[in-house]
Every structure is written in structure tokens, then in C-alpha cells.
Design a protein around this motif. Structure first.
Motif, PDB file in Angstrom:
ATOM      1  N   LEU B 111       5.531  32.318   7.193  1.00 20.03           N
ATOM      2  CA  LEU B 111       6.568  31.953   6.392  1.00 20.03           C
ATOM      3  C   LEU B 111       8.363  32.237   5.696  1.00 20.03           C
ATOM      4  CD1 LEU B 111       3.825  28.886   4.689  1.00 20.03           C
ATOM      5  CD2 LEU B 111       4.520  29.411   7.347  1.00 20.03           C
ATOM      6  N   ALA B 112       8.953  31.293   6.439  1.00 23.41           N
ATOM      7  CA  ALA B 112       9.543  31.496   5.600  1.00 23.41           C
ATOM      8  C   ALA B 112      11.033  31.801   4.683  1.00 23.41           C
ATOM      9  CB  ALA B 112      11.495  30.633   6.464  1.00 23.41           C
ATOM     10  N   ARG B 113      11.418  32.963   4.325  1.00 24.53           N
ATOM     11  CA  ARG B 113      11.671  33.681   3.141  1.00 24.53           C
ATOM     12  C   ARG B 113      13.096  33.167   2.540  1.00 24.53           C
ATOM     13  NH1 ARG B 113       8.183  38.381  -0.062  1.00 24.53           N
ATOM     14  NH2 ARG B 113       6.651  36.357   0.856  1.00 24.53           N
ATOM     15  N   GLY B 114      13.445  32.239   1.483  1.00 26.91           N
ATOM     16  CA  GLY B 114      14.916  32.274   1.515  1.00 26.91           C
ATOM     17  C   GLY B 114      15.551  32.415   0.072  1.00 26.91           C
ATOM     18  N   VAL B 115      16.302  31.332   0.167  1.00 19.74           N
ATOM     19  CA  VAL B 115      16.783  32.081  -1.729  1.00 19.74           C
ATOM     20  C   VAL B 115      15.971  32.362  -2.691  1.00 19.74           C
ATOM     21  CG1 VAL B 115      17.042  29.971  -1.653  1.00 19.74           C
ATOM     22  CG2 VAL B 115      19.324  31.438  -2.804  1.00 19.74           C
ATOM     23  N   TYR B 116      16.190  32.828  -3.522  1.00 16.55           N
ATOM     24  CA  TYR B 116      15.352  33.618  -4.645  1.00 16.55           C
ATOM     25  C   TYR B 116      13.660  32.716  -4.278  1.00 16.55           C
ATOM     26  CZ  TYR B 116      19.456  31.482  -7.082  1.00 16.55           C
ATOM     27  OH  TYR B 116      20.378  30.905  -7.959  1.00 16.55           O
ATOM     28  N   GLY B 117      13.979  33.651  -3.336  1.00 13.66           N
ATOM     29  CA  GLY B 117      12.726  33.830  -2.826  1.00 13.66           C
ATOM     30  C   GLY B 117      11.407  32.618  -2.423  1.00 13.66           C
ATOM     31  N   ARG B 118      12.461  31.758  -2.284  1.00 15.00           N
ATOM     32  CA  ARG B 118      11.481  30.296  -1.772  1.00 15.00           C
ATOM     33  C   ARG B 118      10.372  31.033  -0.953  1.00 15.00           C
ATOM     34  NH1 ARG B 118      16.741  26.907  -4.128  1.00 15.00           N
ATOM     35  NH2 ARG B 118      16.453  27.202  -5.938  1.00 15.00           N
ATOM     36  N   THR B 119       9.473  30.372  -0.487  1.00 12.82           N
ATOM     37  CA  THR B 119       8.795  29.646   0.802  1.00 12.82           C
ATOM     38  C   THR B 119       8.612  28.922   0.938  1.00 12.82           C
ATOM     39  OG1 THR B 119       7.505  31.864  -0.464  1.00 12.82           O
ATOM     40  CG2 THR B 119       6.847  30.906   1.856  1.00 12.82           C
ATOM     41  N   GLY B 120       8.813  28.869   2.379  1.00 16.85           N
ATOM     42  CA  GLY B 120       9.324  27.406   3.021  1.00 16.85           C
ATOM     43  C   GLY B 120       7.942  26.719   3.893  1.00 16.85           C
ATOM     44  N   ARG B 121       8.349  25.409   4.926  1.00 19.25           N
ATOM     45  CA  ARG B 121       7.073  26.015   4.908  1.00 19.25           C
ATOM     46  C   ARG B 121       6.670  26.013   6.881  1.00 19.25           C
ATOM     47  NH1 ARG B 121       6.646  20.236   5.647  1.00 19.25           N
ATOM     48  NH2 ARG B 121       8.509  19.673   6.089  1.00 19.25           N
ATOM     49  N   ARG B 122       7.931  26.672   7.229  1.00 22.19           N
ATOM     50  CA  ARG B 122       7.693  26.781   8.629  1.00 22.19           C
ATOM     51  C   ARG B 122       8.315  28.385   9.024  1.00 22.19           C
ATOM     52  NH1 ARG B 122       9.536  20.614  10.201  1.00 22.19           N
ATOM     53  NH2 ARG B 122       8.047  19.747   9.401  1.00 22.19           N
ATOM     54  N   ASN B 123       7.700  28.836   9.709  1.00 23.11           N
ATOM     55  CA  ASN B 123       7.524  30.699  10.429  1.00 23.11           C
ATOM     56  C   ASN B 123       9.630  30.204  11.118  1.00 23.11           C
ATOM     57  OD1 ASN B 123       7.824  32.376  13.276  1.00 23.11           O
ATOM     58  ND2 ASN B 123       6.711  32.823  11.772  1.00 23.11           N
ATOM     59  N   VAL B 124       9.983  30.846  11.259  1.00 24.98           N
ATOM     60  CA  VAL B 124      11.776  31.702  10.791  1.00 24.98           C
ATOM     61  C   VAL B 124      11.656  31.305  12.492  1.00 24.98           C
ATOM     62  CG1 VAL B 124      13.392  33.082  11.482  1.00 24.98           C
ATOM     63  CG2 VAL B 124      12.313  32.982   9.375  1.00 24.98           C
ATOM     64  N   PRO B 125      12.173  30.314  12.999  1.00 24.26           N
ATOM     65  CA  PRO B 125      12.916  30.232  15.039  1.00 24.26           C
ATOM     66  C   PRO B 125      13.621  31.473  15.392  1.00 24.26           C
ATOM     67  CG  PRO B 125      13.637  28.058  13.570  1.00 24.26           C
ATOM     68  CD  PRO B 125      13.104  29.533  12.453  1.00 24.26           C
ATOM     69  N   SER B 126      13.759  32.008  16.328  1.00 21.02           N
ATOM     70  CA  SER B 126      14.757  32.535  16.779  1.00 21.02           C
ATOM     71  C   SER B 126      15.825  32.023  17.397  1.00 21.02           C
ATOM     72  CB  SER B 126      14.367  34.086  17.944  1.00 21.02           C
ATOM     73  OG  SER B 126      14.433  34.226  18.255  1.00 21.02           O
ATOM     74  N   ILE B 127      17.181  32.106  16.543  1.00 19.51           N
ATOM     75  CA  ILE B 127      18.335  32.071  17.249  1.00 19.51           C
ATOM     76  C   ILE B 127      18.262  32.507  18.641  1.00 19.51           C
ATOM     77  CG2 ILE B 127      19.090  32.277  14.580  1.00 19.51           C
ATOM     78  CD1 ILE B 127      21.174  33.991  15.311  1.00 19.51           C
ATOM     79  N   LEU B 128      18.052  33.224  19.467  1.00 30.35           N
ATOM     80  CA  LEU B 128      18.659  33.266  20.479  1.00 30.35           C
ATOM     81  C   LEU B 128      19.110  32.231  21.703  1.00 30.35           C
ATOM     82  CD1 LEU B 128      16.491  36.610  20.845  1.00 30.35           C
ATOM     83  CD2 LEU B 128      18.820  36.840  20.834  1.00 30.35           C
ATOM     84  N   ASN B 129      19.474  32.690  22.295  1.00 29.41           N
ATOM     85  CA  ASN B 129      20.157  31.553  23.370  1.00 29.41           C
ATOM     86  C   ASN B 129      19.808  30.193  23.044  1.00 29.41           C
ATOM     87  OD1 ASN B 129      19.831  34.039  25.587  1.00 29.41           O
ATOM     88  ND2 ASN B 129      17.576  33.803  25.306  1.00 29.41           N
ATOM     89  N   ARG B 130      20.219  29.953  21.699  1.00 30.86           N
ATOM     90  CA  ARG B 130      20.095  28.742  21.045  1.00 30.86           C
ATOM     91  C   ARG B 130      21.194  27.675  21.663  1.00 30.86           C
ATOM     92  NH1 ARG B 130      16.860  26.605  22.344  1.00 30.86           N
ATOM     93  NH2 ARG B 130      17.313  24.920  20.727  1.00 30.86           N
ATOM     94  N   ALA B 131      22.725  28.456  22.610  1.00 31.29           N
ATOM     95  CA  ALA B 131      24.212  28.033  22.866  1.00 31.29           C
ATOM     96  C   ALA B 131      23.469  26.763  24.550  1.00 31.29           C
ATOM     97  CB  ALA B 131      24.497  29.126  23.235  1.00 31.29           C
ATOM     98  N   TYR B 132      22.071  27.257  24.735  1.00 32.54           N
ATOM     99  CA  TYR B 132      21.324  25.799  25.415  1.00 32.54           C
ATOM    100  C   TYR B 132      20.835  25.089  25.174  1.00 32.54           C
ATOM    101  CZ  TYR B 132      23.596  29.906  28.250  1.00 32.54           C
ATOM    102  OH  TYR B 132      23.738  31.139  29.093  1.00 32.54           O
ATOM    103  N   GLY B 133      20.406  25.310  23.539  1.00 34.52           N
ATOM    104  CA  GLY B 133      19.773  24.065  23.680  1.00 34.52           C
ATOM    105  C   GLY B 133      20.206  23.162  22.960  1.00 34.52           C
ATOM    106  N   THR B 134      19.168  21.944  23.046  1.00 35.56           N
ATOM    107  CA  THR B 134      19.472  20.669  22.710  1.00 35.56           C
ATOM    108  C   THR B 134      18.739  19.889  21.948  1.00 35.56           C
ATOM    109  OG1 THR B 134      18.100  19.659  24.160  1.00 35.56           O
ATOM    110  CG2 THR B 134      20.115  19.748  25.705  1.00 35.56           C
TER     111      THR B 134
END
Lengths: 726, 361
Positions: B111-134
């Protein structure tokens, strides 16, 4: 004196009788006669006379009279007479309550009554026929100078050929045959100098894909893109760069995605410019490169809402050049590269439009060129004009009285009493014999609907099929009743290419779809109450081909029949016996035979196999029909294997063995299935025998492709069509 | 000093112009055919202002909105901002904290871990090739790259700071002031910050995998196992139903049964019952680097993922009809994994200089 009085009396009685006889003949019967005159005999003046009789003598049936007027107009158009306009105007004026016919008239009027700017008739767009290249006339593209046509010929295989309109000679350029080890040709793109043609050569195995090749006009072919074993791609040649250095290609993949790109004409890697979404699972249209090679135009969008885009040849820049909530598609560049023509329904009906383009961007408003393009496929814009092909197809359902024991015709075939003609398929009698159901659409209203009507006439019940339910181009072929008469359903493919079951509950008129676990077309049958169904797993789409029964609610499946040896044969049709214990299956023996499957035990037996020199009608929907007592099957026998199948007789096949009875078609049916003057030969399919044995219903189809060239299509450039918006 | 700096700029400008002229004379086909990931070419006049060439296997056309065209200056600024910890509430977290380049811009955590070590609900998705995303984010709640960047900056378990506040922090840094001026001809602002990072994301491209090379004609690029795996991928294994196209994603959302009952997915965005349990199809490019898998990170290996689908996902009322038992043998599952590994891009990197976690002074 007495003698002459007697003669006059007899003559008067005879005249009166004739008059009474003609009065008692129904309007539908006269309409059918007129239709036969028009389509079978090609006798248009006589057909007009009969249609006009319908209008005058049966005026109380306004729907029929209106439809008759439409046919009168069409006949006058074929005769090249201006009376067509007068007839259509009368229809619009006097039959305003007949919406369908009036709409057809308006469409024809718009196509015929184009006002000439400046009043100079010579500048008007003129539509001329391009010569037929062969009996099928499957033209793919015209040469840049407009004098030759690349077409697909089907005489000994599916091959590429060229027709020279000057010499009137046709030359086959490839040499494939129908064997499974051979290939078949699709697509054609002329080189800029008009001496080479790029095409796709595909394997008959559906998971293998295609090559792309280039042929010279002398028949030498060179491989440009080679298909790799196990990697299915479809490199569709869409055009050439003006210097001939590369081909514009639409590359299809096994996952139903497509990309536009370039391939060097000498062979080489595919340069991918832009991936596009396919529309509702259909194949996307081929892109078109501008004459200067700088831009590539293509269509993209969701179902019924496509737009025209252009992308620069280097893939850097893209623009959308039409932006209206309509279906804009099939872009074509003008020879000077200053306009893009396209088809659109933006004004409510299918028409040809053009828009000016500069540096890849639209300039000004689109202009409408020609109406009535609903069946058109734009082929190319040459110096001689804008070429398009038109697929004119008719499917009409007839009923015919037969002997209840043998199925032998005992009366004349009659068109079913349904106001729309031309696109009615898949007839089926309800198990209780009261109704006939079928799938209907029309040129004016292409959306499909299931129709249930009383064979004797009366108001039909119509159930529009949700357009998102399936993605078939021609409509479903396996419409079947539930055993208890409570509903109907058919199979299809959805927008993603997955199987879908579409089910109708008659009492509520509600349609519901269910996923069908197949990735190819299939055929179905229903159990008694529509809670379970049988479907075919085809060899080419499954590792476990056979017939499966599936429960709608639980999705539980039972293998009814498993074909242990994979073959290239398909399950072409399924038909339940009246007691729903046996299934007649067409096309499982590898020789287009008929097999009976016991649904409980899974046991099969071959009841009819192809004899030497004979074929059974082998269209997708051809499946034998059961006799009312479930002891025999009735099927049309056809001659001339290939693309023109002529029904020659009816065969009654006992399912428990015994001699096959051959029965003549009868004079009326034979005449109905004979080609008219200059008309294609009609084919017959979908025969179904009524439960009481007294009638059969069947579909008579005719299909032809015509190629047209619009000369001077830009005569209206510079004018703006009222109401058009980009 | 100023004169020398000025002369240097003029000299560099002349060099740049010369490079432009040289490159422009090459045929576009040659460029496309020989492209290396991240090769820089002169800016054209089109709205995307494309100063880079997408690698083999991706569309040459790189989508970008007219209001945020891709430029070299924005790429450079965005790259720097991506590693900038001052964008976070705790001043110690950056985009790069979760989107790590060596892991194809994921973090290797469940699961993602962000500011102050807070744990998110979901896995970190990749940002690769997102230029083509919709569609962006696991539940598709963001429609554009900019929108997703905006949400990530302000997200409670992401960076936890509004873009405007982040911009305020940077506005006191003269190097950023100059960089924003160069990129936007405008001072530092939250909106410009978002655009710059979005541009960097657009420039994060990766392809040129063995599979891409195979399709381009290098028949030796795929092993026999990978080739068999591809046949399964588009056939019996039905992966291509959703993982389709050059990006190996249909950009759509599906219910495979993962975390059914614990995460409502798309339903949280639309409120439609049929959207319950639907999640975005991720791209499979570089998938060998992005473990653990699924939106909840519940599957640790590609083998586990293949087995999950082989069993037919997890049955639930909204299960996507495409999900069904696959009946793959052990060898077939291995071949499928071999193919997935063949989607590893040549360089999972953005264009230009390598990403650095150090903020230049």
C-alpha cells in the motif's frame, strides 16, 4: 337476334366476373405481383401499372398505398424519368400520416432535387455507374486516374484482380484457392503511379493473421510484411505516400486494437503513429493519406458518434476536423488535398459531405454533396470523380402452403403482410403455431427489431432491439422461440467481440442480455421456458468444441456433445425437434451434412451427407426444419457451389433412415427464385415449417454491389448547406 | 560575469539552432525507426511541442492538452519538482518517494505510504506511459494527468499540501522563480506547478521491450516460451480482453473480485451499484518491476496473479463476464509469465538526465 343477345349477355357477365375477381384480389397480392414484375422480370412499366392499381383500388390501406407509391418512384428513377419527383412529392403531400414511406420519399427527393448553383446544370455533381467488373462486383479501390478497379474475385478462391474500364478486360493478379492451406485476399491500395497494388493475404486459420504484399499489374507479388506463426496481426494497406516510399497501414492485433502507421514499401518495421479505438468491436475504417503525403485522415469515436481526425505523417500533430454529435466516418481527400469528403448522418440521414482543410485543420463549414448514402462505401477520390460502392441487399420473408405430410409446395409463395420490406430475416413459427417472428430493419430505419405477427395479417408487435445489445452488421440469424411461447432470443457479439445472448420476454417487452462464453459467432436454441439454452462452441474459437447447455441463472454448464477431433467445419445451425429432445445440426460432418443429436444422451447420427456434385444451401443461417411430427427434416437442395447457389428442389429426409424424398419447387417458387433481367440471382434460406404442417416460411435474398462515380462533386463548394454546422 | 554568462547563452543557443537544422533534414521515417528512448529533437510548432520521441512500441503521437503543451523547459522543471520534498506537508516526501524510477515508478510496497508515513488504501500505480491514458487512479476518478497530479499533491495520504501552498514555498527560491519563468513566462503558481509535474509525467515513457522488438521484426527477441505466452495472452488466457493495445490496458475498469467487500472501487466515484468492485486495468509494461500486484497489492508475484485469474478471479455479483476459469496447465502458466517478463522496457526512465533526489541549490 336472340343469338347476339346471348353473346352480349355472356360477354357482360364475363366482364363483370373479371371485375369482381380483380376486386376480390387483395391489395397485398397485387403489390406482390408488382414487386415480382419489378425485381424478377425487370418489367418496370408493368410494375408501375400494378403499383398504381394498389394506390387507386386499395386506397383504404394507406400504408400499403404509400409503400406502393415509394416503389413507383423507385421504378421511375430506374427508368431515368423525372416523374419520380412528382410521385414522391405526392406521397409527402397526401400521405403525411405514413411516416416511414414519407421519410423514404424525402430522402429520395433530397437526392434528386439538388438545386444547381447559378443554374448551370453542367456544373452539378453527376453520378455515373462504373462498369461491373464481374458478377459479384466487389471493388476495393479505383486507380489514381480512375480507369481501373482493383477488386476481389471469388471464382476459384478469394483473389485480387484488376479491371481495366478502357479495355474492358479483367486480370486476376493472385492465385489462391479455397483450400484450408491457401490464403485469401483482403483490401487493396493503389500505388501513386497506378502500377502496383498493396493487399493483405490472410490464412484461413483465424489465429494466424495476414501478410501484406504488393502486386504488379502483371501478377508478380512481393512480400512486405510477413505473418509470424503464433503472432496474429493484420497489416491492412490503406494507402501510399505520394513518393511511393512507404505505405500507410492500419495494423490490427489479436486483442482487437488497431494502430495507424507506416511501413517502408521495400519492407521494414512498422512505425506506429496513432492507436485508435475500434468502434463497438467492429473493424475500424482504413485511414487515408493526403495527396501531398503530409496528413493522414481517419475516423474515431464511440458507436454512432465518430469524428474525423487528421494526424501529421510524422505523428507529431493531430487535429479533429469534424466536431458535431453525429457519426462522421470514411474520410477521403480530394485530389488537390484541399477538401476531405466523409459520410455523416448529421442532418438526420446518411449523406456525403465535404469540408475544406488547410494545414490539417478544418476551414469553414462542411457542405452536403449527396443524400441517400446509407449503403455506401467510399472507395476513393480520383481525377475522374469520387467513387463509392453501394451494397444493395434485400431479404424478404415469404410463406407458402405445403402438404402437411411431405412439405411439398401446394400453393404460391406470398410475401408476409408486413409493411416494411427489404430487410426481414430469421423467421420462426411460435411452438403453438399462432405467430411468426422474425428480425426486421429497413434502409430508412436500420435499427433492428423483433417482430411477432399473425401470418394472416393484422397489427404486428414490434420490439426494438437495444442497439448496444450486439454488434452484428447484418442482424441476428438465430432468433428462436422459447418452448412455451413466452419469449424469444438470439446470439451475437458485443462491442468487445465477446459473445452475448439477447433475450426478450414477450409479456413485458423487456430485453435482457447475458454474457455468452464464446469469442466467435455461434448458434443457440432455447429450452421450454427460456431458462436454459444450448449453444455451439466452434472449433476455431475453442479448444473444446461441441454443444453445451447452460443455465441462465446459475451459469452451470453441461456438455451435451463434444467433438473430439478438431476440424475446420462449423456448427452452422441448430434446430430443436418439436419435442425438444433432438437437435438438428447443420455442418458438423466436415461435408456440410446434417446430424441429429439426442440432447439427453449426447448420441449423434448422421442423417444426410453431401453427395457427389451436390451441396446443401450452406449460408450461415441455413439449417433444416423439422416436420411437425418430428420424423423428418425438410431442406432446400442447391446447385452450383460457389457464390451463386440456386435452389433446385426440396428434400424430405427421414431422421430414422429411409429414402430421401425429392420434391419440385413448383412453378411459382421457381419463378420467384429466378434472376430477373440484369438482376442478381436470388437465394433462399431459413426455411421453417409451421407446427400445423400447412405452411413453410423462408427468406428470399438478393444482393448486389454497384460502383458509382460522382463527377464534379465539388460543384457545391463555396455554398453552405442550410443548417449544417461543423 | 554577466557578459560571460550572456555569451555562453548565445553560444549554446547557436549550437542548439545548428542541431535543429541538422536534425530537421533527416527523414521522419529514419527518426522513427532509429529512435532511442528519450532522444531529444528540436521543438516543433505543434501544440504538443514534442521535444522527445516515444520509444519503439508506443505511438509517435504524444497527446497533450493545448493548454499544457510539452516543452523542454517544462520537462526539466517537472523533473525537478517530482523530487521536490517541499511539496509535501512534512517537507520530507516527494512524488518520487512513492514513484521510484528503479521500480518503474512504483515503490515495492503493498500500500502507498505518503506524508507523515500515512498508509494509503491502495497500491502505488506506475506513472509510465500515462501520457496516453484516459483514466487515472485505480477508481478512474481523475480524467486527466493534471487532475491526477492535483489530487496527489493534496491527497491526505499523498503529499498532503495544496498546490497553491506548495507554490508559495517555492516562490522564495530564486532558482525556481527562474525555472518557472523559463517554462511558463510567469511566476511560480500552483497551477503552473501542476502543469510542470504533469508534463514530466507525460515524458515518462518506456517501451522498446523484447516484445516490441519482436513485432518490429527481430524474431529472436522473444524466447519460445514468451511466444507461447503471447498466444495464450491473446487466446485461452483472455488477458488481451482488458490488457489490450500498445499500452496493454483498455483504460477501462473491471471487477475481478479483488478485495470484494473491502474496497468499493469505482462505486465511490459514481455511486452506481454495477460499479462496485470495479478497478482500472493497469498497464502491463514493465510489470515485472511493479510487484506487489493488484490495486490492493495483495498478490506478490506474477505467478500468483496468473493463478488468480486461472481460478476465475473471485466470484461476486458484479464479476466481469470476461473473468472465468482458464484451465491453464502449469507449463502454460509459466509461458504466460515469461511473456509478461518480455514486456520489460529497455529504459524505464524519463527523457534527459537521470532523476535525482537531490534538489539543486
Amino acid at each position: 337476334m336472340r343469338h347476339w343477345r346471348l353473346v352480349w349477355t355472356i360477354a357482360a357477365v364475363a366482364s363483370l366476373s373479371a371485375g369482381i375477381a380483380s376486386q376480390t384480389q387483395s391489395g397485398h397480392a397485387v403489390f406482390e405481383q408488382a414487386l415480382a414484375k419489378e425485381r424478377v422480370d425487370g418489367n418496370l412499366p408493368e410494375a408501375i401499372r400494378l403499383y398504381e392499381r394498389v394506390v387507386t383500388e386499395f386506397a383504404s390501406d394507406r400504408a400499403l398505398a404509400a409503400q406502393a407509391l415509394v416503389q413507383v418512384g423507385l421504378c421511375y428513377e430506374k427508368l431515368g424519368r423525372d416523374d419520380a419527383v412528382r410521385v414522391y412529392e405526392r406521397l409527402v403531400r397526401d400521405f403525411a400520416d405514413q411516416e416511414d414511406a414519407v421519410e423514404q420519399a424525402r430522402v429520395r427527393l433530397a437526392a434528386l432535387k439538388r438545386p444547381a448553383p447559378g443554374g448551370a446544370a453542367a456544373t452539378m455533381p453527376v453520378v455515373r455507374a462504373f462498369p461491373r467488373v464481374d458478377s459479384i462486383n466487389d471493388v476495393q479501390a479505383l486507380s489514381p486516374d480512375g480507369t481501373k478497379a482493383a477488386f476481389i474475385t471469388y471464382d476459384k478462391g478469394q483473389n485480387l484482380a484488376v479491371y481495366d474500364a478502357v479495355s474492358q478486360q479483367a486480370t486476376r493478379l493472385t492465385d489462391f484457392d479455397w483450400s484450408s492451406a491457401s490464403s485469401w485476399v483482403s483490401s487493396a491500395a493503389w500505388s501513386p503511379e497506378g502500377r502496383r497494388i498493396a493487399y493483405m493475404a490472410c490464412s484461413w486459420r483465424p489465429d494466424t493473421g495476414c501478410d501484406m504484399r504488393v502486386a504488379t499489374l502483371t501478377g508478380e507479388s512481393r512480400l512486405i510484411v510477413r505473418r509470424e506463426e503464433g503472432i496474429a496481426i493484420w497489416p491492412g494497406p490503406a494507402g501510399w505516400l505520394p513518393d511511393g516510399s512507404a505505405l500507410v497501414v492500419m495494423l490490427g492485433r489479436a486483442d482487437n486494437t488497431y494502430s495507424i502507421g507506416l511501413v517502408p514499401a521495400a519492407g521494414g518495421p512498422f512505425t506506429q503513429l496513432r492507436s485508435i479505438g475500434s468502434w463497438a468491436g467492429q473493424y475500424p475504417e482504413w485511414p487515408k493519406v493526403s495527396p501531398d503525403g503530409r496528413w493522414i485522415a481517419f475516423s474515431e469515436g464511440s458507436q454512432g458518434m465518430r469524428g474525423i481526425h487528421v494526424i501529421s505523417r510524422d505523428g507529431r500533430t493531430a487535429h479533429r476536423i469534424t466536431d458535431r454529435p453525429a457519426d462522421d466516418h470514411q474520410p477521403l481527400w480530394s485530389p488537390d488535398g484541399r477538401h476531405v469528403a466523409f459520410l455523416s448522418n448529421r442532418n438526420g440521414s446518411a449523406a456525403l459531405w465535404t469540408v475544406a482543410v488547410r494545414d490539417g485543420q478544418a476551414v469553414g463549414e462542411p457542405v452536403r454533396i449527396k443524400e441517400g448514402m446509407q449503403d455506401a462505401n467510399l472507395l476513393g477520390w480520383t481525377t475522374r470523380g469520387l467513387a463509392y460502392s453501394e451494397h444493395l441487399r434485400t431479404d424478404d420473408i415469404y410463406t407458402m402452403p405445403v402438404d402437411p405430410a411431405s412439405g411439398e409446395p401446394v400453393g404460391s409463395p406470398r410475401l408476409i403482410p408486413y409493411r416494411r420490406t427489404g430487410r426481414n430475416i430469421a423467421p420462426g413459427w411460435s411452438p403453438d403455431g399462432k405467430y411468426l417472428a422474425f428480425v426486421a430493419s429497413s434502409a430508412a430505419e436500420p435499427d433492428h427489431r423483433a417482430v411477432v405477427l399473425l401470418p394472416s395479417g393484422g397489427e404486428p408487435r414490434e420490439f426494438p432491439i437495444p442497439p448496444s445489445a450486439y454488434a452484428y452488421a447484418q442482424g441476428p440469424y438465430d432468433l428462436r422461440w422459447f418452448g412455451d411461447n413466452s419469449g424469444l432470443g438470439f446470439s451475437g457479439l458485443d462491442g468487445r467481440g465477446d459473445g452475448v445472448l439477447v433475450r426478450l420476454t414477450l409479456a413485458t417487452g423487456e430485453w435482457k442480455t447475458y454474457p455468452l462464453p464464446v469469442k466467435t459467432w455461434t448458434r443457440i436454441e432455447w429450452n421450454a421456458d427460456g431458462s436454459r439454452y444450448l449453444y455451439a462452441r466452434q472449433d476455431f474459437g475453442s479448444d473444446d468444441p461441441g454443444i453445451v447447455e447452460r443455465d441462465l441463472q446459475s451459469d452451470r454448464e453441461r456438455i451435451v456433445f463434444r467433438r473430439n477431433v478438431k476440424s475446420n467445419d462449423w456448427f452452422r445451425g441448430l434446430r430443436f425437434s418439436p419435442d425438444r429432445r433432438s437437435l438438428a445440426i447443420k455442418g458438423t460432418s466436415g461435408s456440410q451434412g446434417i446430424v441429429i443429436l439426442d440432447v439427453e444422451t449426447g448420441q449423434t447420427r448422421l442423417v444426410y451427407d453431401k453427395a457427389v456434385g451436390e451441396t446443401l444451401t450452406s449460408d450461415f443461417s441455413a439449417v433444416p426444419t423439422w416436420s411437425p411430427n418430428g420424423r423428418a427434416l425438410l431442406v432446400f437442395r442447391t446447385d452450383n457451389p460457389g457464390t451463386e447457389k440456386q435452389a433446385t428442389d426440396l428434400r424430405l429426409i427421414p431422421v430414422d433412415g429411409g429414402e430421401v424424398r425429392r420434391m419440385p419447387l413448383g412453378a411459382e417458387l421457381t419463378r420467384l427464385l429466378s434472376p430477373g433481367r440484369g438482376a442478381p440471382r436470388p437465394t433462399v434460406r431459413d426455411i421453417v415449417w409451421s407446427p400445423d404442417g400447412g405452411h413453410v416460411a423462408f427468406v428470399v435474398s438478393s444482393s448486389r454491389l454497384e460502383t458509382w462515380v460522382i463527377e464534379n462533386p465539388m460543384a457545391l463548394a463555396g455554398t453552405t448547406d442550410a443548417g449544417s454546422r461543423k | 560575469m554577466r557578459q560571460a554568462s550572456c555569451r555562453r547563452r548565445v553560444f549554446l543557443g547557436l549550437l542548439f539552432t545548428l542541431a535543429v537544422m541538422t536534425v530537421e533534414t533527416r527523414s521522419r521515417l529514419e527518426l522513427a525507426a532509429s529512435r532511442d528512448a528519450g532522444a531529444v529533437v528540436p521543438q516543433s510548432e505543434n501544440p504538443s511541442g514534442l521535444p522527445l520521441i516515444p520509444p519503439l512500441g508506443l505511438d509517435l503521437y504524444l497527446p497533450a492538452p493545448p493548454e499544457n503543451p510539452v516543452t523542454a523547459e517544462k520537462l526539466a522543471l517537472g523533473r525537478r519538482l517530482f523530487a521536490e520534498e517541499r511539496l509535501s506537508a512534512d517537507g520530507r516526501t516527494s512524488c518520487a518517494s512513492c514513484h521510484q524510477r528503479e521500480r518503474a515508478f512504483t515503490d515495492g510496497r503493498r500500500l502507498a505510504r505518503g506524508v507523515y508515513g500515512r498508509t494509503g488504501r491502495r497500491n502505488v500505480p506506475s506513472i509510465l506511459n500515462r501520457a496516453y491514458g484516459t483514466a487515472f487512479a485505480w477508481d478512474g476518478r481523475a480524467a486527466t494527468v493534471e487532475d491526477q497530479v492535483r489530487r496527489a499533491i493534496s491527497g491526505h495520504t499523498d503529499l498532503g499540501l495544496s498546490a497553491a501552498l506548495a507554490a508559495e514555498r517555492l516562490s522564495h527560491d530564486a532558482t525556481y522563480t527562474a525555472a518557472f519563468e523559463a517554462a511558463f513566462a510567469a511566476p511560480v503558481s500552483g497551477e503552473a506547478l501542476v502543469k510542470a509535474i504533469a508534463t514530466f509525467v507525460r515524458g515518462a515513457l518506456s517501451a522498446g521491450s523484447p516484445f516490441d522488438r519482436f513485432l518490429a521484426g527481430d524474431t529472436a527477441a522473444l524466447s519460445p516460451a514468451s511466444r507461447r505466452g503471447y498466444t495464450l495472452f491473446t487466446g485461452q488466457a483472455r488477458c488481451g480482453r482488458c490488457h489490450a493495445g500498445p499500452l496493454f490496458t483498455d483504460e477501462d475498469l473491471h471487477n475481478t473480485g479483488v478485495s470484494w467487500g473491502r474496497d468499493a472501487g469505482r462505486f465511490e466515484v459514481t455511486g452506481l451499484p454495477q460499479d462496485r468492485g470495479r478497478f482500472k486495468t493497469p498497464s502491463l509494461r514493465n510489470v515485472a518491476l511493479t510487484a506487489p500486484y493488484m490495486h490492493d497489492g495483495s498478490l506478490n508475484s506474477l505467478e500468483a496473479v496468473v493463478e488468480f485469474y486461472n481460478r476465475g478471479g473471485r466470484r461476486n455479483p458484479n464479476l466481469d463476464p470476461a473473468i472465468r476459469p482458464l484451465h491453464l496447465s502449469s507449463d502454460q502458466r509459466s509461458d504466460l509469465v515469461a511473456f509478461l517478463r518480455a514486456l520489460q522496457g529497455e529504459a524505464a526512465a524519463t527523457t534527459g538526465a537521470a532523476l535525482s533526489s537531490e534538489v539543486p541549490k
